[in-house]
Design a protein around this motif. Structure first.
Motif, PDB file in Angstrom:
ATOM      1  N   THR A 140       0.839  -1.191   0.000  1.00 43.89           N
ATOM      2  CA  THR A 140       0.000   0.000   0.000  1.00 43.89           C
ATOM      3  C   THR A 140       0.880   1.249   0.000  1.00 43.89           C
ATOM      4  O   THR A 140       1.733   1.414   0.868  1.00 43.89           O
ATOM      5  CB  THR A 140      -0.911   0.034   1.238  1.00 43.89           C
ATOM      6  OG1 THR A 140      -1.733  -1.136   1.239  1.00 43.89           O
ATOM      7  CG2 THR A 140      -1.796   1.266   1.229  1.00 43.89           C
ATOM      8  N   ILE A 141       0.685   2.112  -1.008  1.00 39.97           N
ATOM      9  CA  ILE A 141       1.419   3.374  -1.085  1.00 39.97           C
ATOM     10  C   ILE A 141       0.425   4.492  -1.399  1.00 39.97           C
ATOM     11  O   ILE A 141      -0.681   4.246  -1.867  1.00 39.97           O
ATOM     12  CB  ILE A 141       2.539   3.347  -2.149  1.00 39.97           C
ATOM     13  CG1 ILE A 141       1.975   2.995  -3.537  1.00 39.97           C
ATOM     14  CG2 ILE A 141       3.637   2.370  -1.761  1.00 39.97           C
ATOM     15  CD1 ILE A 141       2.994   3.059  -4.646  1.00 39.97           C
ATOM     16  N   ASP A 142       0.853   5.749  -1.152  1.00 38.76           N
ATOM     17  CA  ASP A 142      -0.048   6.887  -1.302  1.00 38.76           C
ATOM     18  C   ASP A 142      -0.295   7.316  -2.744  1.00 38.76           C
ATOM     19  O   ASP A 142      -1.390   7.784  -3.054  1.00 38.76           O
ATOM     20  CB  ASP A 142       0.488   8.089  -0.517  1.00 38.76           C
ATOM     21  CG  ASP A 142       0.390   7.875   0.983  1.00 38.76           C
ATOM     22  OD1 ASP A 142      -0.478   7.092   1.407  1.00 38.76           O
ATOM     23  OD2 ASP A 142       1.182   8.490   1.722  1.00 38.76           O
ATOM     24  N   VAL A 189       8.318   8.655  -1.747  1.00 43.17           N
ATOM     25  CA  VAL A 189       7.793   7.503  -1.013  1.00 43.17           C
ATOM     26  C   VAL A 189       8.972   6.731  -0.433  1.00 43.17           C
ATOM     27  O   VAL A 189       9.727   6.077  -1.156  1.00 43.17           O
ATOM     28  CB  VAL A 189       6.952   6.588  -1.930  1.00 43.17           C
ATOM     29  CG1 VAL A 189       6.314   5.470  -1.111  1.00 43.17           C
ATOM     30  CG2 VAL A 189       5.882   7.402  -2.646  1.00 43.17           C
ATOM     31  N   VAL A 203      10.714   2.722  -1.024  1.00 44.03           N
ATOM     32  CA  VAL A 203      10.239   2.196  -2.307  1.00 44.03           C
ATOM     33  C   VAL A 203      11.245   2.550  -3.396  1.00 44.03           C
ATOM     34  O   VAL A 203      11.794   3.642  -3.411  1.00 44.03           O
ATOM     35  CB  VAL A 203       8.845   2.766  -2.657  1.00 44.03           C
ATOM     36  CG1 VAL A 203       8.405   2.326  -4.051  1.00 44.03           C
ATOM     37  CG2 VAL A 203       7.813   2.326  -1.618  1.00 44.03           C
ATOM     38  N   CYS A 230       7.301  -0.338  -9.436  1.00 42.15           N
ATOM     39  CA  CYS A 230       7.733   0.146  -8.125  1.00 42.15           C
ATOM     40  C   CYS A 230       7.310  -0.809  -7.022  1.00 42.15           C
ATOM     41  O   CYS A 230       6.219  -1.394  -7.081  1.00 42.15           O
ATOM     42  CB  CYS A 230       7.137   1.524  -7.848  1.00 42.15           C
ATOM     43  SG  CYS A 230       7.504   2.751  -9.117  1.00 42.15           S
TER      44      CYS A 230
END
Length: 258
Positions: free
Chosen positions: A123-125, A195, A198, A218
């Motif tokens: 989970t990333i923004d 981030v 990552v 990524c």
């Protein structure tokens, strides 16, 4: 009125819209405090935006409407690189299990045009539409590396080379060396914007000498940088870039023959 003087009313409306985005919704009093304007002025702008369906109003709480989503999707669907590459971006995510991304340059910033997530993606923004400084990501570097030198200089002068992560901040000479290295590589390995933790494997998308954007995969640093994994991802990236570039070439040819 000189072209470099903004229309104040338009500028004020976008100040209010950006504040609404940051706050996730607000009333006129909160917005007036946020943007430093009279409540009556803010209310007038909100009323106009509501009439035009650009904001919604629920019991005095205003939010940006999905009208912007409609406009963004309609715009994206007209872009050659999106039509040429969305299928490959989806395939990359499925094959690698990570996030697969397409980026373009607009007004000197990198814009995430399309993102697909694989089964094991963290989970990333970031989300489609987010803007980032080009020098802060491998995908952005791929674009900068193929822009004219004078355009790169303009971008750097306007946005600078600072970044939230200190290790990404650079001097101009360091950036030039990095972009030269990018042009010598089959694919680029680097950061994924701001981030943390990552990393990204990226490749520019070129057609007829023009850089249309870039693509990347990524994921977590330890997973992406594993030797066997990085080679496998690199092969997938190269294959995807070839397909997208062929699609773009055919698209250009079709327009030329009209």
């Amino acid at each position: 009125m000189p072209q470099d003087v903004p229309v104040q009313a338009v500028q004020t409306s976008y100040q209010i819209l950006e504040a609404l985005m940051e706050l996730g919704g607000a009333g006129p009093i909160e917005l007036a405090t946020r943007v430093g304007l009279a409540e009556s002025t803010v209310h007038d702008h909100l009323s106009t935006l509501e009439q035009l369906n650009y904001v919604t109003n629920e019991n005095g709480q205003y939010m940006i409407s999905t009208r912007y989503l409609e406009l963004g999707i309609r715009l994206r669907n007209t872009m050659e690189i999106y039509e040429a590459g969305k299928g490959e971006i989806n395939r990359l995510a499925e094959e690698t299990g990570e996030h697969s991304v397409m980026m373009i340059e607009e007004n000197g910033l990198g814009v995430m045009l399309h993102l697909a997530s694989g089964d094991t993606a963290v989970t990333i923004d970031p989300y489609p539409g987010i803007h980032v400084k080009l020098h802060t990501s491998a995908m952005g570097e791929c674009i900068l590396a193929y822009l004219p030198d004078e355009r790169v200089a303009e971008i750097v002068e306007h946005y600078g080379l600072e970044a939230e992560q200190d290790e990404i901040s650079r001097e101009m000479g360091e950036l030039e060396d990095r972009l030269s290295a990018v042009r010598d590589e089959e694919y680029t390995v680097g950061f994924a914007g701001d981030v943390e933790g990552v990393r990204c494997v990226a490749k520019p998308i070129l057609s007829n000498g023009t850089v249309y954007g870039s693509i990347g995969v990524c994921g977590p640093k330890n997973r992406i940088l594993a030797e066997n994994n990085i080679q496998d991802i690199g092969k997938e990236i190269l294959q995807a870039a070839d397909v997208i570039q062929v699609n773009l070439a055919h698209s250009d040819a079709a327009w030329t023959n009209l």
